[in-house]
Design a protein around this motif. Structure first.
Motif, PDB file in Angstrom:
ATOM      1  N   PRO A   1     -49.340  21.499 -20.254  1.00  0.00           N
ATOM      2  CA  PRO A   1     -50.196  21.466 -19.066  1.00  0.00           C
ATOM      3  C   PRO A   1     -49.374  21.427 -17.781  1.00  0.00           C
ATOM      4  N   TYR A   2     -50.020  21.820 -16.687  1.00  0.00           N
ATOM      5  CA  TYR A   2     -49.429  21.636 -15.371  1.00  0.00           C
ATOM      6  C   TYR A   2     -50.523  21.210 -14.407  1.00  0.00           C
ATOM      7  N   VAL A   3     -50.112  20.644 -13.297  1.00  0.00           N
ATOM      8  CA  VAL A   3     -51.053  20.061 -12.336  1.00  0.00           C
ATOM      9  C   VAL A   3     -50.966  20.841 -11.028  1.00  0.00           C
ATOM     10  N   ILE A   4     -52.124  21.151 -10.457  1.00  0.00           N
ATOM     11  CA  ILE A   4     -52.203  21.826  -9.163  1.00  0.00           C
ATOM     12  C   ILE A   4     -53.194  21.066  -8.283  1.00  0.00           C
ATOM     13  N   GLY A   5     -53.121  21.280  -6.999  1.00  0.00           N
ATOM     14  CA  GLY A   5     -54.057  20.600  -6.120  1.00  0.00           C
ATOM     15  C   GLY A   5     -53.944  21.056  -4.686  1.00  0.00           C
ATOM     16  N   TYR A   6     -54.713  20.376  -3.860  1.00  0.00           N
ATOM     17  CA  TYR A   6     -54.708  20.622  -2.423  1.00  0.00           C
ATOM     18  C   TYR A   6     -54.189  19.380  -1.716  1.00  0.00           C
TER      19      TYR A   6
ATOM     20  N   GLY B   1     -40.845  27.729  -4.927  1.00  0.00           N
ATOM     21  CA  GLY B   1     -39.764  26.800  -4.637  1.00  0.00           C
ATOM     22  C   GLY B   1     -40.191  25.463  -4.085  1.00  0.00           C
ATOM     23  N   PHE B   2     -41.494  25.160  -4.057  1.00  0.00           N
ATOM     24  CA  PHE B   2     -41.900  23.862  -3.532  1.00  0.00           C
ATOM     25  C   PHE B   2     -43.004  23.275  -4.391  1.00  0.00           C
ATOM     26  N   TRP B   3     -43.161  21.961  -4.282  1.00  0.00           N
ATOM     27  CA  TRP B   3     -44.250  21.234  -4.928  1.00  0.00           C
ATOM     28  C   TRP B   3     -44.391  19.898  -4.212  1.00  0.00           C
ATOM     29  N   PHE B   4     -45.471  19.186  -4.511  1.00  0.00           N
ATOM     30  CA  PHE B   4     -45.659  17.842  -3.976  1.00  0.00           C
ATOM     31  C   PHE B   4     -45.656  16.859  -5.145  1.00  0.00           C
ATOM     32  N   GLU B   5     -45.249  15.617  -4.858  1.00  0.00           N
ATOM     33  CA  GLU B   5     -45.285  14.521  -5.836  1.00  0.00           C
ATOM     34  C   GLU B   5     -45.908  13.312  -5.167  1.00  0.00           C
ATOM     35  N   ALA B   6     -46.453  12.415  -5.985  1.00  0.00           N
ATOM     36  CA  ALA B   6     -46.951  11.150  -5.458  1.00  0.00           C
ATOM     37  C   ALA B   6     -45.816  10.447  -4.741  1.00  0.00           C
ATOM     38  N   ALA B   7     -46.108   9.924  -3.548  1.00  0.00           N
ATOM     39  CA  ALA B   7     -45.075   9.240  -2.766  1.00  0.00           C
ATOM     40  C   ALA B   7     -44.677   7.945  -3.457  1.00  0.00           C
ATOM     41  N   ARG B   8     -43.425   7.597  -3.349  1.00  0.00           N
ATOM     42  CA  ARG B   8     -42.930   6.355  -3.969  1.00  0.00           C
ATOM     43  C   ARG B   8     -43.143   5.181  -3.049  1.00  0.00           C
TER      44      ARG B   8
ATOM     45  N   ASP C   1     -50.755  18.202  10.155  1.00  0.00           N
ATOM     46  CA  ASP C   1     -50.782  19.351  11.070  1.00  0.00           C
ATOM     47  C   ASP C   1     -52.139  20.063  11.064  1.00  0.00           C
ATOM     48  N   GLY C   2     -53.074  19.593  10.222  1.00  0.00           N
ATOM     49  CA  GLY C   2     -54.378  20.231  10.157  1.00  0.00           C
ATOM     50  C   GLY C   2     -54.431  21.369   9.144  1.00  0.00           C
ATOM     51  N   VAL C   3     -53.507  21.370   8.210  1.00  0.00           N
ATOM     52  CA  VAL C   3     -53.418  22.433   7.215  1.00  0.00           C
ATOM     53  C   VAL C   3     -53.642  21.834   5.831  1.00  0.00           C
ATOM     54  N   ARG C   4     -54.392  22.544   4.997  1.00  0.00           N
ATOM     55  CA  ARG C   4     -54.591  22.158   3.590  1.00  0.00           C
ATOM     56  C   ARG C   4     -53.804  23.144   2.734  1.00  0.00           C
ATOM     57  N   VAL C   5     -52.849  22.629   1.956  1.00  0.00           N
ATOM     58  CA  VAL C   5     -51.926  23.465   1.191  1.00  0.00           C
ATOM     59  C   VAL C   5     -52.293  23.423  -0.286  1.00  0.00           C
ATOM     60  N   PHE C   6     -52.470  24.588  -0.898  1.00  0.00           N
ATOM     61  CA  PHE C   6     -52.655  24.696  -2.345  1.00  0.00           C
ATOM     62  C   PHE C   6     -51.268  24.670  -2.967  1.00  0.00           C
ATOM     63  N   THR C   7     -51.040  23.758  -3.907  1.00  0.00           N
ATOM     64  CA  THR C   7     -49.666  23.502  -4.320  1.00  0.00           C
ATOM     65  C   THR C   7     -49.557  23.038  -5.766  1.00  0.00           C
ATOM     66  N   PRO C   8     -48.433  23.340  -6.408  1.00  0.00           N
ATOM     67  CA  PRO C   8     -48.141  22.658  -7.667  1.00  0.00           C
ATOM     68  C   PRO C   8     -47.890  21.175  -7.384  1.00  0.00           C
ATOM     69  N   LEU C   9     -48.223  20.334  -8.361  1.00  0.00           N
ATOM     70  CA  LEU C   9     -47.950  18.894  -8.264  1.00  0.00           C
ATOM     71  C   LEU C   9     -47.079  18.531  -9.455  1.00  0.00           C
ATOM     72  N   ARG C  10     -45.991  17.832  -9.201  1.00  0.00           N
ATOM     73  CA  ARG C  10     -45.077  17.455 -10.279  1.00  0.00           C
ATOM     74  C   ARG C  10     -44.860  15.952 -10.246  1.00  0.00           C
ATOM     75  N   GLY C  11     -44.003  15.506 -11.130  1.00  0.00           N
ATOM     76  CA  GLY C  11     -43.726  14.075 -11.215  1.00  0.00           C
ATOM     77  C   GLY C  11     -44.751  13.420 -12.124  1.00  0.00           C
ATOM     78  N   ASP C  12     -44.877  12.117 -12.024  1.00  0.00           N
ATOM     79  CA  ASP C  12     -45.775  11.333 -12.863  1.00  0.00           C
ATOM     80  C   ASP C  12     -47.223  11.548 -12.417  1.00  0.00           C
ATOM     81  N   ALA C  13     -47.974  12.344 -13.191  1.00  0.00           N
ATOM     82  CA  ALA C  13     -49.352  12.674 -12.815  1.00  0.00           C
ATOM     83  C   ALA C  13     -50.252  11.448 -12.806  1.00  0.00           C
TER      84      ALA C  13
END
Ligand SMILES: [Zn+2]
Length: 141
Positions: free
Chosen positions: A91-96, A134-141, A101-113
């Protein structure tokens, strides 16, 4: 019809992207050294921001200039994908992700889901040559 306004991102010590509006619009993702940077287009007339960037303003059609987006935001929505095209690892995780800045980015999500939460803080990560532009977002630590 073709538009090619010359624009460049110039910050005090770093140039992260240069080229015509059309070239910037094709990219939207750049690297400042080893750090990934999302580059939006910002309208020179009404300040509307778009990502992926556009060669002209989506609201008033005026010229745009590149703008680096924030590297952290909040998770608007996400899902885990369990079925994908042959050859895609699941599986993989995606989200918004909503950026300040007022922008909603559709993105892969990695790290601990299990750490992902709606409205939770997330941070931008990236690697040159990585899948997903070349980019993704992760839950902030
Ligand atoms: Zn505009």
């Amino acid at each position: 019809m073709s538009f090619s306004p010359q624009i460049a991102i110039a910050e005090p010590s770093t140039v992260v992207a240069t080229g015509t509006g059309t070239e910037i619009a094709r990219r939207g993702v750049s690297f400042d050294g080893n750090s990934v940077v999302l580059v939006a287009s910002a309208c020179t007339a009404c300040d509307a921001v778009a990502w992926p960037p556009a060669a002209r303003c989506h609201a008033c059609w005026a010229a745009v200039t590149p703008r680096r987006l924030a590297t952290s935001g909040t998770l608007y929505a996400f899902t885990t994908v369990h079925t994908a095209a042959l050859g895609t690892e699941v599986p993989y995780v995606i989200g918004y992700v909503d950026l300040p800045d007022g922008v909603r980015v559709f993105t892969p999500l990695r790290g601990d889901a299990s750490r992902l939460r709606i409205d939770g803080p997330v941070t931008l990560h990236g690697a040159a040559g990585a899948p997903g532009a070349g980019f993704w977002f992760e839950a902030a630590r």
